[in-house]
Design a protein around this motif. Structure first.
Motif, PDB file in Angstrom:
ATOM      1  N   LYS A   1       0.885  -1.150   0.000  1.00 34.34           N
ATOM      2  CA  LYS A   1       0.000   0.000   0.000  1.00 34.34           C
ATOM      3  C   LYS A   1       0.929   1.207   0.000  1.00 34.34           C
ATOM      4  CE  LYS A   1      -3.737   1.983   2.730  1.00 34.34           C
ATOM      5  NZ  LYS A   1      -3.118   3.186   3.281  1.00 34.34           N
ATOM      6  N   ASP A   2       0.850   1.995  -1.052  1.00 34.74           N
ATOM      7  CA  ASP A   2       1.797   3.093  -1.247  1.00 34.74           C
ATOM      8  C   ASP A   2       3.223   2.574  -1.155  1.00 34.74           C
ATOM      9  OD1 ASP A   2      -0.467   4.637  -1.387  1.00 34.74           O
ATOM     10  OD2 ASP A   2      -0.409   5.084   0.748  1.00 34.74           O
ATOM     11  N   SER A   3       4.009   3.187  -0.298  1.00 34.47           N
ATOM     12  CA  SER A   3       5.401   2.745  -0.261  1.00 34.47           C
ATOM     13  C   SER A   3       5.644   1.739   0.861  1.00 34.47           C
ATOM     14  CB  SER A   3       6.328   3.948  -0.120  1.00 34.47           C
ATOM     15  OG  SER A   3       5.983   4.649   1.043  1.00 34.47           O
ATOM     16  N   THR A   4       4.613   1.399   1.612  1.00 33.17           N
ATOM     17  CA  THR A   4       4.836   0.409   2.654  1.00 33.17           C
ATOM     18  C   THR A   4       4.358  -0.955   2.179  1.00 33.17           C
ATOM     19  OG1 THR A   4       2.715   0.874   3.649  1.00 33.17           O
ATOM     20  CG2 THR A   4       4.617   2.033   4.552  1.00 33.17           C
ATOM     21  N   ILE A   5       4.989  -1.969   2.662  1.00 35.35           N
ATOM     22  CA  ILE A   5       4.654  -3.327   2.288  1.00 35.35           C
ATOM     23  C   ILE A   5       4.180  -4.016   3.563  1.00 35.35           C
ATOM     24  CG2 ILE A   5       5.583  -5.481   1.381  1.00 35.35           C
ATOM     25  CD1 ILE A   5       7.717  -3.718  -0.049  1.00 35.35           C
ATOM     26  N   ALA A   6       2.949  -4.544   3.520  1.00 37.67           N
ATOM     27  CA  ALA A   6       2.350  -5.078   4.743  1.00 37.67           C
ATOM     28  C   ALA A   6       3.250  -6.112   5.412  1.00 37.67           C
ATOM     29  CB  ALA A   6       0.985  -5.692   4.427  1.00 37.67           C
TER      30      ALA A   6
ATOM     31  N   TRP B   1       6.515  -4.640  10.094  1.00 41.54           N
ATOM     32  CA  TRP B   1       7.142  -4.835  11.408  1.00 41.54           C
ATOM     33  C   TRP B   1       8.552  -4.268  11.473  1.00 41.54           C
ATOM     34  CZ3 TRP B   1      11.552  -7.857  11.925  1.00 41.54           C
ATOM     35  CH2 TRP B   1      11.848  -8.720  10.882  1.00 41.54           C
ATOM     36  N   LEU B   2       9.232  -4.224  10.319  1.00 42.50           N
ATOM     37  CA  LEU B   2      10.591  -3.668  10.301  1.00 42.50           C
ATOM     38  C   LEU B   2      10.595  -2.217  10.742  1.00 42.50           C
ATOM     39  CD1 LEU B   2      11.921  -5.015   6.897  1.00 42.50           C
ATOM     40  CD2 LEU B   2      12.729  -5.661   9.144  1.00 42.50           C
ATOM     41  N   ASP B   3       9.487  -1.564  10.487  1.00 41.11           N
ATOM     42  CA  ASP B   3       9.349  -0.140  10.732  1.00 41.11           C
ATOM     43  C   ASP B   3       8.657   0.157  12.048  1.00 41.11           C
ATOM     44  OD1 ASP B   3      10.415   1.475   8.944  1.00 41.11           O
ATOM     45  OD2 ASP B   3       8.722   1.491   7.566  1.00 41.11           O
ATOM     46  N   ASN B   4       8.405  -0.866  12.828  1.00 40.97           N
ATOM     47  CA  ASN B   4       7.563  -0.720  14.006  1.00 40.97           C
ATOM     48  C   ASN B   4       6.194  -0.180  13.646  1.00 40.97           C
ATOM     49  OD1 ASN B   4       9.139  -1.810  15.990  1.00 40.97           O
ATOM     50  ND2 ASN B   4      10.224   0.109  16.379  1.00 40.97           N
ATOM     51  N   LYS B   5       5.678  -0.617  12.487  1.00 39.85           N
ATOM     52  CA  LYS B   5       4.317  -0.243  12.120  1.00 39.85           C
ATOM     53  C   LYS B   5       3.519  -1.533  12.073  1.00 39.85           C
ATOM     54  CE  LYS B   5       5.532   3.709   9.313  1.00 39.85           C
ATOM     55  NZ  LYS B   5       5.678   4.255   7.979  1.00 39.85           N
TER      56      LYS B   5
ATOM     57  N   ASN C   1      -2.837   0.478  22.857  1.00 36.17           N
ATOM     58  CA  ASN C   1      -4.145   1.081  23.058  1.00 36.17           C
ATOM     59  C   ASN C   1      -4.721   1.625  21.755  1.00 36.17           C
ATOM     60  OD1 ASN C   1      -5.689   1.218  25.451  1.00 36.17           O
ATOM     61  ND2 ASN C   1      -3.860   2.037  26.471  1.00 36.17           N
ATOM     62  N   GLU C   2      -3.858   2.288  21.019  1.00 35.38           N
ATOM     63  CA  GLU C   2      -4.300   2.877  19.755  1.00 35.38           C
ATOM     64  C   GLU C   2      -4.815   1.815  18.796  1.00 35.38           C
ATOM     65  OE1 GLU C   2      -2.916   6.351  16.807  1.00 35.38           O
ATOM     66  OE2 GLU C   2      -2.545   6.246  18.963  1.00 35.38           O
ATOM     67  N   ILE C   3      -4.078   0.713  18.696  1.00 35.45           N
ATOM     68  CA  ILE C   3      -4.485  -0.340  17.774  1.00 35.45           C
ATOM     69  C   ILE C   3      -5.798  -0.968  18.231  1.00 35.45           C
ATOM     70  CG2 ILE C   3      -3.819  -2.595  16.866  1.00 35.45           C
ATOM     71  CD1 ILE C   3      -0.862  -1.414  17.186  1.00 35.45           C
ATOM     72  N   MET C   4      -5.933  -1.149  19.554  1.00 40.31           N
ATOM     73  CA  MET C   4      -7.186  -1.711  20.072  1.00 40.31           C
ATOM     74  C   MET C   4      -8.353  -0.768  19.775  1.00 40.31           C
ATOM     75  SD  MET C   4      -6.458  -4.700  21.011  1.00 40.31           S
ATOM     76  CE  MET C   4      -8.150  -5.063  21.478  1.00 40.31           C
ATOM     77  N   GLN C   5      -8.073   0.525  19.840  1.00 42.21           N
ATOM     78  CA  GLN C   5      -9.119   1.515  19.530  1.00 42.21           C
ATOM     79  C   GLN C   5      -9.597   1.362  18.087  1.00 42.21           C
ATOM     80  OE1 GLN C   5     -10.931   3.576  21.165  1.00 42.21           O
ATOM     81  NE2 GLN C   5      -9.927   3.491  23.162  1.00 42.21           N
ATOM     82  N   ILE C   6      -8.644   1.183  17.175  1.00 39.46           N
ATOM     83  CA  ILE C   6      -9.006   1.012  15.764  1.00 39.46           C
ATOM     84  C   ILE C   6      -9.865  -0.232  15.594  1.00 39.46           C
ATOM     85  CG2 ILE C   6      -8.108   0.660  13.435  1.00 39.46           C
ATOM     86  CD1 ILE C   6      -5.554   2.098  14.311  1.00 39.46           C
ATOM     87  N   ILE C   7      -9.459  -1.301  16.268  1.00 37.01           N
ATOM     88  CA  ILE C   7     -10.203  -2.557  16.166  1.00 37.01           C
ATOM     89  C   ILE C   7     -11.617  -2.367  16.704  1.00 37.01           C
ATOM     90  CG2 ILE C   7     -10.325  -4.909  17.076  1.00 37.01           C
ATOM     91  CD1 ILE C   7      -7.247  -4.954  16.978  1.00 37.01           C
ATOM     92  N   LYS C   8     -11.691  -1.653  17.796  1.00 37.20           N
ATOM     93  CA  LYS C   8     -12.973  -1.433  18.452  1.00 37.20           C
ATOM     94  C   LYS C   8     -13.916  -0.624  17.556  1.00 37.20           C
ATOM     95  CE  LYS C   8     -14.755   0.722  22.557  1.00 37.20           C
ATOM     96  NZ  LYS C   8     -14.388   1.538  23.717  1.00 37.20           N
ATOM     97  N   LEU C   9     -13.332   0.348  16.836  1.00 39.45           N
ATOM     98  CA  LEU C   9     -14.134   1.206  15.975  1.00 39.45           C
ATOM     99  C   LEU C   9     -14.842   0.424  14.871  1.00 39.45           C
ATOM    100  CD1 LEU C   9     -11.997   4.400  15.328  1.00 39.45           C
ATOM    101  CD2 LEU C   9     -14.229   4.241  16.445  1.00 39.45           C
TER     102      LEU C   9
ATOM    103  N   ASP D   1       0.511   3.479  11.941  1.00 39.41           N
ATOM    104  CA  ASP D   1       1.893   3.933  12.042  1.00 39.41           C
ATOM    105  C   ASP D   1       2.333   4.030  13.494  1.00 39.41           C
ATOM    106  OD1 ASP D   1       1.918   4.080   9.397  1.00 39.41           O
ATOM    107  OD2 ASP D   1       1.979   6.262   9.238  1.00 39.41           O
ATOM    108  N   ASN D   2       1.355   3.882  14.401  1.00 35.23           N
ATOM    109  CA  ASN D   2       1.704   4.079  15.806  1.00 35.23           C
ATOM    110  C   ASN D   2       1.950   2.757  16.510  1.00 35.23           C
ATOM    111  OD1 ASN D   2       1.760   6.817  15.910  1.00 35.23           O
ATOM    112  ND2 ASN D   2      -0.449   6.969  16.224  1.00 35.23           N
ATOM    113  N   TYR D   3       3.033   2.726  17.203  1.00 33.14           N
ATOM    114  CA  TYR D   3       3.416   1.530  17.918  1.00 33.14           C
ATOM    115  C   TYR D   3       2.811   1.617  19.309  1.00 33.14           C
ATOM    116  CZ  TYR D   3       6.556  -2.270  19.191  1.00 33.14           C
ATOM    117  OH  TYR D   3       7.078  -3.475  19.586  1.00 33.14           O
ATOM    118  N   ASP D   4       1.523   1.430  19.379  1.00 29.49           N
ATOM    119  CA  ASP D   4       0.863   1.636  20.659  1.00 29.49           C
ATOM    120  C   ASP D   4      -0.332   0.699  20.762  1.00 29.49           C
ATOM    121  OD1 ASP D   4       0.479   3.659  23.047  1.00 29.49           O
ATOM    122  OD2 ASP D   4      -1.492   3.319  22.147  1.00 29.49           O
TER     123      ASP D   4
END
Lengths: 362, 193
Positions: free
Chosen positions: A279-284, A288-292, A337-345, A332-335
């Motif tokens: 996706k764009d310049s990142t590769i799924a 992990w290499l990028d802490n994303k 809580n943030e990821i859980m928030q996205i999942i929850k949404l 992009d955030n290594y967090d």
């Protein structure tokens, strides 16, 4: 004027013309020479018609950039740990490795260190196990290593790479549990082979990602550049050749079940050949290499496994059905809580921490 | 292949001051073809050349604000590739000639001198002649003919005088011309038979 002088003058003028340096007078003189000396015309015509060569096709540039991008990430930004790696003295080598790898332009030092550390890290010896040198990461930490042949390896969390003293003698063989990205130094004389319990991956010089966690049934191999060959640990010696941007997902349990007397069945539930999800310049596969974090159509159960490793957390499901919910997430955030928030949404689930490092999904 | 210098300067500033990934990608896409072609001219092997160009480009990124001190980024890149390639040759690494899948090089008019003319035989005859040139002449010729660099620019990249460039171009054109004449003579003799 004799021919030789004219020839030389012609070469000089043609050179200036190609370089875009010729003055109008010089161009006029060039035309004059060509009119008088037909023998020079074919050379001139050839260059006139040819023009400058074309740029490489877009896919070649894209591919080259993809592997360049990864290399740039590896060199420009050392792998960072958002969580401090605690743990016993023996296990703290991962952090040490990080610094060694950064300073590792000096190869002999590194080779020595690996050996030295492997003594520190000696496990109960298994006679059949010749893979003496070990690089290991614990949950929540990553590590970047340069092997004696200058191959770059980034180990994801909770992973282990081993190799023995014969490494780089005639072949370069390593054994992997967990996930790692390899940027293999090109050396056609010494094949680079990654052993996993079910397959061997043979490469000549290439960049690829292998994901082979014991807790997960699916083993994934994604190729960024070059060509690799997978051989299966079965009597038929089945093999698959992977081309750049291809990814193969193998069900380890499916592979064990396969009847050895029958030809290998290329069913969806055992093998799946797909394209790398970029996706764009990142590769799924390489997020992990990028802490994303980048999950493409992954079940919540798989995602939870990943989060457990990354954040040293235990995730419990209060609701079994939620395990199979599928998500596509880029963060992009290594967090956590943030990821859980996205999942929850995106779906109707809830989560809470029932202790400092235990998370409940319901 | 030439691009407005102002575009290159714009990318350079974006990368130096803002660490702009997009500008960097554009810079990479723009320069990959000529730099890779140039490296292959010296090394012969497309894969080693790719690694080499990649390393040179990474250094551009790592320079951070110092990148602004570079006067002409395009020439700087060619110069860096040249130096890296020479260092690579000095390491006594065997030069592998055209292994792996490099068919795109053909399509990009690399191994055949030009893809627009379909008289492939003539093209490959010329290409062969270019490959037989002394390395310096070969490099100068490529820079002038393929990348359209001016003599002044070639001077800066190669670190040689204007007169040397003239000499190299003469050598190159003369040998190509002879190869071409040999080829045509051969062809007409075949016809007579």
């Amino acid at each position: 004027m004799d021919d030789n002088t004219v020839d030389t003058e012609f070469y000089d003028l043609l050179g200036l013309k190609m370089a875009g340096d010729a003055s109008p007078d010089q161009l006029a003189r060039l035309t004059q020479i060509l009119n008088e000396h037909a023998a020079l015309l074919s050379l001139y015509n050839h260059f006139e018609k040819a023009g400058p060569p074309l740029p490489y096709p877009g896919e070649v540039l894209e591919q080259s950039y993809a592997s360049h991008y990864v290399k740039k990430k590896l060199l420009a930004a050392p792998v960072q740990h958002n969580q401090t790696a605690a743990g016993s003295g023996k296990r703290r080598i991962t952090g040490l490795y990080k610094y060694l790898a950064i300073a590792a332009a000096v190869l002999p030092v590194l080779t020595f260190s690996i050996y030295y550390l492997s003594i520190l890290n000696t496990k109960p010896k298994n006679a059949a196990d010749n893979f003496k040198n070990e690089v290991a990461t614990e949950r929540g930490s990553k590590s970047k290593v340069m092997l004696p042949d200058s191959t770059l390896v980034v180990l994801n969390s909770d992973s282990r790479l081993t190799y023995d003293n014969r490494f780089n003698r005639h072949t370069r063989e390593v054994r992997l549990t967990g996930e790692a990205f390899f940027d293999v130094k090109h050396d056609s004389e010494k094949p680079f082979i990654v052993h996993t319990e079910k397959t061997d991956i043979k490469v000549l010089g290439t960049a690829f990602n292998v994901r082979n966690y014991p807790q997960e049934d699916l083993m994934e191999t994604s190729l960024i550049r070059g060509k690799i060959e997978l051989t299966f640990d079965d009597e038929k010696n089945n093999r698959v050749i992977l081309n750049p941007s291809e990814k193969i997902v193998i069900s380890k349990s499916g592979l064990s079940k396969t009847d050895k007397d029958l030809p290998m069945s290329w069913e969806e539930d055992i093998f799946k050949l797909t394209r790398i999800a970029s996706k764009d310049s990142t590769i799924a596969e390489l997020a992990w290499l990028d802490n994303k974090f980048s999950f493409v159509n992954k079940s919540l159960n798989q995602i939870a496994g990943e989060l457990e490793r990354e954040f040293k957390t235990t995730i419990i499901f209060g609701n079994e059905a939620a395990k199979n919910y599928k998500y596509t997430i880029h963060s992009d955030n290594y967090d956590l809580n943030e990821i859980m928030q996205i999942i929850k949404l995106s779906k109707d689930i809830n989560y809470r921490f029932i202790s400092k490092d235990t998370l409940m999904i319901e | 292949m030439k691009k407005e210098l102002s575009d290159i300067l714009y990318w350079q500033r974006r990368i130096a001051y803002f660490r702009d990934e997009k500008a960097y990608k554009e810079l990479y896409f723009h320069f990959y073809t000529p730099l890779h072609r140039f490296a292959v001219t010296l090394l012969g092997d497309p894969e080693t050349s790719e690694e080499l160009v990649s390393d040179v480009m990474i250094r551009i990124w790592l320079m951070e604000e110092k990148l602004n001190n570079v006067n002409r980024l395009d020439l700087y890149l060619f110069k860096s590739v040249r130096n890296a390639a020479l260092a690579c040759i000095n390491e006594n690494r065997p030069v592998i000639l055209h292994t792996g899948d490099a068919s795109y090089l053909d399509r990009a008019g690399y191994f055949t001198a030009d893809s627009k003319i379909n008289t492939n035989e003539i093209s490959s005859c010329i290409e062969a002649a270019v490959k037989r040139l002394p390395p310096q002449s070969r490099l100068v010729f490529r820079l002038v003919k393929d990348e359209g660099l001016s003599y002044k620019e070639v001077q800066s990249v190669m670190g040689i005088s204007n007169n040397s460039i003239k000499t190299h171009i003469r050598i190159a054109l003369k040998r190509i011309r002879l190869a071409l004449e040999d080829f045509t003579n051969e062809a007409s003799r075949e016809k007579i038979k």
